[in-house]
Design an enzyme around this catalytic site. Structure first.
Site, PDB file in Angstrom:
ATOM      1  N   HIS A 195      22.430  40.916  13.598  1.00  0.00           N
ATOM      2  CA  HIS A 195      21.467  40.048  12.922  1.00  0.00           C
ATOM      3  C   HIS A 195      22.000  38.631  12.901  1.00  0.00           C
ATOM      4  O   HIS A 195      23.146  38.366  13.253  1.00  0.00           O
ATOM      5  CB  HIS A 195      21.158  40.546  11.502  1.00  0.00           C
ATOM      6  CG  HIS A 195      22.231  40.298  10.489  1.00  0.00           C
ATOM      7  ND1 HIS A 195      21.968  40.076   9.158  1.00  0.00           N
ATOM      8  CD2 HIS A 195      23.577  40.220  10.588  1.00  0.00           C
ATOM      9  CE1 HIS A 195      23.090  39.889   8.488  1.00  0.00           C
ATOM     10  NE2 HIS A 195      24.081  39.979   9.335  1.00  0.00           N
ATOM     11  N   HIS A 229      21.730  50.131  16.057  1.00  0.00           N
ATOM     12  CA  HIS A 229      21.905  49.476  17.355  1.00  0.00           C
ATOM     13  C   HIS A 229      20.690  48.627  17.730  1.00  0.00           C
ATOM     14  O   HIS A 229      20.264  48.601  18.879  1.00  0.00           O
ATOM     15  CB  HIS A 229      22.242  50.494  18.446  1.00  0.00           C
ATOM     16  CG  HIS A 229      23.648  50.993  18.328  1.00  0.00           C
ATOM     17  ND1 HIS A 229      23.995  51.999  17.462  1.00  0.00           N
ATOM     18  CD2 HIS A 229      24.787  50.595  18.927  1.00  0.00           C
ATOM     19  CE1 HIS A 229      25.295  52.220  17.546  1.00  0.00           C
ATOM     20  NE2 HIS A 229      25.808  51.371  18.435  1.00  0.00           N
ATOM     21  N   CYS A 280      26.929  32.710   9.445  1.00  0.00           N
ATOM     22  CA  CYS A 280      25.945  33.789   9.551  1.00  0.00           C
ATOM     23  C   CYS A 280      24.653  33.369  10.246  1.00  0.00           C
ATOM     24  O   CYS A 280      23.765  34.190  10.455  1.00  0.00           O
ATOM     25  CB  CYS A 280      25.622  34.344   8.165  1.00  0.00           C
ATOM     26  SG  CYS A 280      27.032  35.185   7.411  1.00  0.00           S
ATOM     27  N   GLU A 339      27.672  45.856   3.762  1.00  0.00           N
ATOM     28  CA  GLU A 339      27.566  45.116   5.015  1.00  0.00           C
ATOM     29  C   GLU A 339      28.926  45.044   5.696  1.00  0.00           C
ATOM     30  O   GLU A 339      29.024  45.020   6.920  1.00  0.00           O
ATOM     31  CB  GLU A 339      27.027  43.715   4.733  1.00  0.00           C
ATOM     32  CG  GLU A 339      26.684  42.940   5.967  1.00  0.00           C
ATOM     33  CD  GLU A 339      25.985  41.635   5.647  1.00  0.00           C
ATOM     34  OE1 GLU A 339      24.737  41.619   5.651  1.00  0.00           O
ATOM     35  OE2 GLU A 339      26.689  40.644   5.381  1.00  0.00           O
ATOM     36  N   HIS A 364      25.536  38.068  15.086  1.00  0.00           N
ATOM     37  CA  HIS A 364      26.749  38.853  14.857  1.00  0.00           C
ATOM     38  C   HIS A 364      26.325  40.257  14.408  1.00  0.00           C
ATOM     39  O   HIS A 364      25.145  40.504  14.176  1.00  0.00           O
ATOM     40  CB  HIS A 364      27.655  38.188  13.810  1.00  0.00           C
ATOM     41  CG  HIS A 364      27.029  38.053  12.466  1.00  0.00           C
ATOM     42  ND1 HIS A 364      26.078  37.095  12.158  1.00  0.00           N
ATOM     43  CD2 HIS A 364      27.210  38.768  11.331  1.00  0.00           C
ATOM     44  CE1 HIS A 364      25.714  37.214  10.899  1.00  0.00           C
ATOM     45  NE2 HIS A 364      26.372  38.228  10.369  1.00  0.00           N
ATOM     46  N   HIS A 370      27.283  44.190  12.285  1.00  0.00           N
ATOM     47  CA  HIS A 370      27.966  44.883  11.193  1.00  0.00           C
ATOM     48  C   HIS A 370      27.845  46.383  11.399  1.00  0.00           C
ATOM     49  O   HIS A 370      26.865  46.869  11.968  1.00  0.00           O
ATOM     50  CB  HIS A 370      27.326  44.556   9.835  1.00  0.00           C
ATOM     51  CG  HIS A 370      27.418  43.136   9.428  1.00  0.00           C
ATOM     52  ND1 HIS A 370      28.588  42.565   8.973  1.00  0.00           N
ATOM     53  CD2 HIS A 370      26.484  42.155   9.402  1.00  0.00           C
ATOM     54  CE1 HIS A 370      28.365  41.300   8.679  1.00  0.00           C
ATOM     55  NE2 HIS A 370      27.099  41.021   8.940  1.00  0.00           N
TER      56      HIS A 370
END
Length: 118
Positions: free
Chosen positions: A13, A68, A24, A107, A28, A30
């Site tokens: 995201h 994914h 952010c 997260e 990137h 998580h």
């Protein structure tokens, strides 16, 4: 009685509404850890609140929508903060499992959110 069930998923995201230069704002990913809590009385005969298998049958298809994937491309998650993702998951799960009483969404290993509905 309150029981819980863990799920994991990996997603990418970016946060489009943070200022330029914020880390952010760029793409990137998580590995999210989701813990769902369900509250209710024990069934008199079965002696459980809800069957873990029933939870998985509802939640796994929802997890498949985000696992994914680029969260920003999913309807309703255009600004996928951890808080917003937790609320989105709540809305998808609660309608099918009314015993849902709390969500914890990690997260990272050290950061996350707790959501108990609106």
């Amino acid at each position: 009685m309150i029981l819980f069930k863990h799920f994991n998923f990996d997603s990418a995201h970016f946060l489009p509404n943070v200022p330029d230069g914020h880390k952010c704002r760029t793409l990137h990913g998580h590995t999210y850890r989701l813990t769902l809590y369900f509250e209710g009385e024990l069934d008199r005969d079965l002696r459980w609140v809800i069957d873990f298998s029933d939870i998985k049958s509802v939640v796994n298809p929802i997890i498949a929508l985000v696992d994914h994937k680029l969260l920003n491309d999913i309807e309703g998650l255009e600004n996928p903060t951890c808080e917003h993702v937790a609320m989105w998951l709540w809305d998808k799960i609660k309608v099918n499992i009314p015993q849902l009483c709390k969500i914890k969404l990690y997260e990272t290993h050290t950061s996350g959110v707790v959501y108990e509905g609106a």
